[in-house]
Write a protein that holds these residues in place. Structure first.
Motif, PDB file in Angstrom:
ATOM      1  N   ALA A 139       0.812  -1.208   0.000  1.00  0.00           N
ATOM      2  CA  ALA A 139       0.000   0.000   0.000  1.00  0.00           C
ATOM      3  C   ALA A 139       0.850   1.265   0.000  1.00  0.00           C
ATOM      4  N   THR A 140       1.925   1.270   0.775  1.00  0.00           N
ATOM      5  CA  THR A 140       2.725   2.481   0.927  1.00  0.00           C
ATOM      6  C   THR A 140       4.193   2.118   1.099  1.00  0.00           C
ATOM      7  N   ILE A 141       5.058   2.928   0.500  1.00  0.00           N
ATOM      8  CA  ILE A 141       6.504   2.811   0.692  1.00  0.00           C
ATOM      9  C   ILE A 141       6.982   4.107   1.339  1.00  0.00           C
ATOM     10  N   ASP A 142       7.607   3.994   2.479  1.00  0.00           N
ATOM     11  CA  ASP A 142       8.074   5.177   3.207  1.00  0.00           C
ATOM     12  C   ASP A 142       9.012   5.995   2.307  1.00  0.00           C
ATOM     13  N   PRO A 143       8.755   7.303   2.180  1.00  0.00           N
ATOM     14  CA  PRO A 143       9.632   8.117   1.331  1.00  0.00           C
ATOM     15  C   PRO A 143      11.012   8.373   1.920  1.00  0.00           C
ATOM     16  N   ARG A 185      11.029   1.396   5.019  1.00  0.00           N
ATOM     17  CA  ARG A 185       9.878   0.733   5.625  1.00  0.00           C
ATOM     18  C   ARG A 185       8.748   0.648   4.607  1.00  0.00           C
ATOM     19  N   VAL A 186       8.169  -0.532   4.492  1.00  0.00           N
ATOM     20  CA  VAL A 186       7.099  -0.786   3.529  1.00  0.00           C
ATOM     21  C   VAL A 186       5.870  -1.270   4.297  1.00  0.00           C
ATOM     22  N   ARG A 187       4.687  -0.807   3.871  1.00  0.00           N
ATOM     23  CA  ARG A 187       3.436  -1.228   4.519  1.00  0.00           C
ATOM     24  C   ARG A 187       2.539  -1.907   3.493  1.00  0.00           C
TER      25      ARG A 187
END
Length: 351
Positions: free
Chosen positions: A227-231, A241-243
């Motif tokens: 869903a999201t990859i920490d920028p 960090r990956v979510r």
């Protein structure tokens, strides 16, 4: 007796027997029986392995806003609460009395304001007296609103639907401000956080599928998407960090679980041969290709290994026959036979 002629005769007989034994016919070598198959293309994926921690979709700790006595707790251990449902109610007797007094003052101030406004309309009251009474009326309303807010703060409600934690306090207890009353967790889906090395950042993107496995459910993988990859990359670990988001049917996944994550980063079609077909010689890899009934040793370039197959990235072409069984019996240029071929003359007989 003359021993010398007898000794000479014995030596002659031994040499004759030795010569006869040296002319014994040797057993012909058997032609090795092998199995072969034509190589074809198979789907391969570059998997990225990581370890992640499961988090609730939404989670909040409901705490006491003030030091007060608990009047009622409206939830059971591990029970389900809906958004807006009253979880706990604290004593509000003093606040209700203050509200009643504030409401009375507000009513009186409003009545006085109405009279002054009537007198002002007839010219018997000054603007200063009207403004002063208006301020008094507004202050009385604000005091009543403050009492209502204090009463509302003592009624703890669930901000969203979810399951509550085990209860650690009881009704009647006086608790200080900030004491945890209950934890509400929405686990209809799970947020899975894991880290990816900086060097593999180019292989992942939002929307990519992942597969997660928990030690609690070893035979039941859970599928989700990134869903999201920490920028921001952590400068200490050089990892990002990956979510990922995982559906949670049956609420089998719990917040805090440790899961093994596999990211299917790249999928492709490549030539493949069974692992037993590949032989190693130092850093080089070889297979035996059949040309008629002759096994030719061919150097190949290999890729990943998956499901008992080895990816071939160079050295072979689709359709070539590769020996899959009996590789250990072969040398370069050896003659072989396949299942169904007639045995070579003398292959199974002694000479």
């Amino acid at each position: 007796m003359r021993p010398f002629p007898l000794l000479l005769a014995a030596c002659s007989l031994a040499l004759s027997l030795s010569a006869c034994g040296g002319k014994k016919e040797q057993k012909p070598r058997a032609v090795p029986l092998v199995e072969a198959t034509a190589i074809s293309r198979t789907s391969f994926t570059d998997d990225l392995e990581a370890v992640g921690t499961a988090l609730a979709n939404e989670q909040v700790v409901l705490s006491a806003p003030v030091t007060e006595r608990i009047e009622a707790l409206n939830f059971a251990d591990g029970g389900y609460v809906r958004q807006g449902q009253v979880v706990a109610r604290m004593s509000v007797a003093q606040e209700q009395a203050e509200l009643a007094a504030a409401q009375a003052q507000a009513k009186q101030a409003q009545q006085q304001l109405d009279r002054i406004q009537a007198l002002k309309a007839r010219g018997f009251a000054t603007a200063a007296s009207l403004d002063q009474q208006l301020a008094i009326a507004n202050a009385a309303k604000a005091s009543a609103d403050q009492s209502r807010a204090a009463i509302a703060d003592r009624v703890v409600r669930a901000p969203f639907s979810g399951f509550v934690s085990l209860r650690t306090i009881s009704a009647g207890a006086i608790i200080p401000a900030g004491t945890a009353i209950a934890t509400v967790s929405d686990i209809s889906r799970i947020k899975l956080d894991f880290t990816v090395p900086e060097t593999r950042l180019s292989t992942i993107r939002e929307g990519m599928p992942i597969k997660a496995v928990s030690a609690a459910w070893p035979g039941q993988p859970f599928n989700g998407t990134i869903a999201t990859i920490d920028p921001v990359i952590d400068p200490a670990t050089r990892a990002v960090r990956v979510r990922a988001i995982l559906p949670n049917p049956g609420r089998r996944l719990k917040p805090g679980m440790l899961l093994t994550v596999s990211v299917l980063s790249r999928q492709r079609q490549s030539l493949a041969v069974p692992e037993l077909s590949v032989v190693g010689d130092g850093e080089d890899r070889f297979v035996f290709v059949l040309e008629g009934r002759t096994a030719k040793r061919v150097k190949v370039d290999t890729g990943v290994r998956q499901n008992g197959l080895v990816e071939i990235t160079g050295g072979l072409a689709a359709g070539q026959k590769v020996v899959t069984e009996g590789v250990v019996k072969l040398t370069d240029g050896a003659t072989v036979r396949l299942a169904g071929d007639k045995a070579a003359p003398g292959a199974g007989k002694a000479g």
